[in-house]
Motif scaffolding. Structure first.
Motif, mmCIF file in Angstrom:
data_model
loop_
_atom_site.group_PDB
_atom_site.id
_atom_site.type_symbol
_atom_site.label_atom_id
_atom_site.label_comp_id
_atom_site.label_asym_id
_atom_site.label_seq_id
_atom_site.Cartn_x
_atom_site.Cartn_y
_atom_site.Cartn_z
ATOM 1 N N GLU A 41 0.812 -1.213 0.000
ATOM 2 C CA GLU A 41 0.000 0.000 0.000
ATOM 3 C C GLU A 41 0.847 1.266 0.000
ATOM 4 O O GLU A 41 0.416 2.306 -0.507
ATOM 5 N N SER A 42 2.049 1.208 0.553
ATOM 6 C CA SER A 42 2.906 2.398 0.610
ATOM 7 C C SER A 42 3.407 2.808 -0.773
ATOM 8 O O SER A 42 3.952 3.904 -0.930
ATOM 9 N N THR A 43 3.199 1.949 -1.790
ATOM 10 C CA THR A 43 3.600 2.332 -3.146
ATOM 11 C C THR A 43 2.762 3.474 -3.688
ATOM 12 O O THR A 43 3.091 4.067 -4.717
ATOM 13 N N VAL A 44 1.659 3.810 -3.014
ATOM 14 C CA VAL A 44 0.812 4.916 -3.466
ATOM 15 C C VAL A 44 1.471 6.262 -3.206
ATOM 16 O O VAL A 44 1.162 7.255 -3.891
ATOM 17 N N LEU A 58 -2.597 3.856 5.098
ATOM 18 C CA LEU A 58 -2.343 2.413 5.164
ATOM 19 C C LEU A 58 -3.439 1.724 5.977
ATOM 20 O O LEU A 58 -3.798 2.180 7.065
ATOM 21 N N ASN A 59 -3.927 0.633 5.480
ATOM 22 C CA ASN A 59 -5.056 -0.064 6.104
ATOM 23 C C ASN A 59 -4.541 -1.069 7.143
ATOM 24 O O ASN A 59 -4.698 -2.286 6.997
ATOM 25 N N VAL A 111 -6.735 2.149 -1.677
ATOM 26 C CA VAL A 111 -5.628 2.897 -1.079
ATOM 27 C C VAL A 111 -5.437 4.231 -1.794
ATOM 28 O O VAL A 111 -5.092 5.244 -1.170
ATOM 29 N N ARG A 112 -5.686 4.285 -3.097
ATOM 30 C CA ARG A 112 -5.586 5.562 -3.812
ATOM 31 C C ARG A 112 -6.655 6.540 -3.331
ATOM 32 O O ARG A 112 -6.401 7.744 -3.207
#
Length: 395
Positions: A41-44, A58-59, A111-112
């Motif tokens: 998720e941190s790639t967003v 982050l979830n 996440v976006r």
């Protein structure tokens, strides 16, 4: 022979890529489920993120965030960097390329959406301080420029316009030009096409920025049209209306309508002070400085410029101070006050990167030519003035 060497080099690069992929896959297999999810998720994020953003985007459970981030740093999958506001986390490019493939389409969309929502809310809370000239607020906004650019490029039309406004407000301390104007107008067109209302505050903020850029570009008639429309339209946000009126008054001064402009400036100053709208106070004082410069009334210039400086100093809105220094320095030139000239123009050059070149040129002019002997400059000051004169000639 050349073909063989190129083939060998291609094989080597391909082998290195496969090797990196194998290393990542092994590292991925060692992660706990919550760590893998956080990494994917941190790639967003773009340009890094802080603890607040991690919590919002982050979830993962709030009470595990610090532990998860620390574990990813220890495994060299995240880089932890020190900043004035606490630790900041940056994803390595090679890790991003591989980790993003571990998000499903549904997870990626979710996440976006959280990324967009977080940075829009964060920017909305901060932009008021940016407008008022708080240097820390501008620095923080610019630090998240890459994340805001992602929002500006990927969100809905309203989100794209809002993010573009936040970035433009922060970058105004460095100067605005045609590129910013074109982008704002494109975002505004998209916003209207999606059903965005002309009476919305977002629309009005964009129009005010467009008017300011028109002014910077020398398109005074276009700027005046924008400012007058905002000032006169019913339902215009109070702060935006006062800023538009102050800018319109400045244009009236440039047209030589001094008496009418003076009355308007004092009216704006009174209203802004009563309502606690700091940036509108500063804009009115700026126009009064310009007015008295047009009248060559240096006593009043000093009065209003010193008032502008004192107010911004007391409130911490120091991004307006270089402007005050420039007017105080200009008046000092008329008085041949060498110490004041050096103090104010040097302060303006040090505090404001956009105004730095202007301040150096003004200092060079003040120190240059026949005035050098009259002001009895010491050798170091003469050398400094000559260097700045060289800069002026280059510009």
């Amino acid at each position: 022979e050349m073909l063989r060497r190129l083939q060998d080099q291609s094989s080597l690069i391909h082998g290195q890529a496969n090797g990196m992929s194998a290393v990542f896959q092994w590292s991925w297999s060692q992660l706990k489920a919550v760590e893998a999810q956080a990494l994917a998720e941190s790639t967003v994020f773009r340009g890094g993120f802080d603890r607040l953003a991690a919590s919002a985007v982050l979830n993962i459970a709030e009470d595990t965030i610090d532990e998860v981030l620390a574990s990813l740093v220890n495994q060299s999958l995240l880089r932890r960097m020190a900043s004035e506001d606490g630790p900041r986390f940056v994803l390595y490019d090679t890790v991003r390329q591989h980790a993003r493939h571990h998000l499903s389409e549904e997870q990626g969309a979710s996440v976006r959406a959280r990324h967009v929502a977080h940075y829009l809310a964060w920017g909305a809370n901060l932009v008021g301080d940016v407008v008022c000239g708080h240097p820390e607020a501008a620095r923080r906004m610019l630090r998240e420029r890459d994340n805001l650019l992602r929002v500006a490029g990927a969100g809905a039309a309203e989100a794209r316009l809002a993010a573009t406004i936040y970035i433009t407000q922060a970058e105004s301390v460095r100067g605005l030009g045609q590129a910013e104007l074109d982008l704002l107008r494109t975002r505004l067109t998209d916003f209207q096409a999606s059903g965005g209302a002309q009476g919305s505050v977002l629309y009005q903020q964009a129009q005010l920025l467009i008017g300011r850029i028109f002014h910077v570009l020398g398109r005074r008639s276009d700027a005046d049209t924008v400012f007058q429309r905002l000032a006169e339209a019913p339902g215009t946000n109070e702060r935006i209306s006062l800023r538009a009126r102050a800018s319109a008054a400045g244009l009236r001064i440039l047209r030589g309508e001094l008496d009418a402009a003076e009355s308007e400036c004092f009216s704006i100053l009174k209203e802004a002070t009563a309502r606690g709208l700091s940036d509108c106070e500063y804009a009115a004082l700026e126009s009064l400085c310009l007015l008295n410069r047009a009248r060559s009334d240096h006593t009043r210039i000093v009065e209003h410029a010193q008032q502008l400086f004192d107010l911004t100093e007391a409130r911490g809105h120091t991004l307006w101070q270089p402007l005050a220094h420039m007017y105080l320095g200009t008046s000092a030139v008329w008085e041949n006050d060498l110490d004041a000239i050096r103090e104010h123009f040097s302060a303006a050059a040090e505090q404001d990167e956009m105004m730095g070149a202007t301040s150096r040129i003004a200092l060079a002019r003040a120190f240059g030519g026949n005035s050098l002997a009259q002001l009895a400059l010491d050798e170091s000051t003469l050398d400094e003035a000559n260097r700045w004169l060289d800069d002026a000639e280059t510009l």
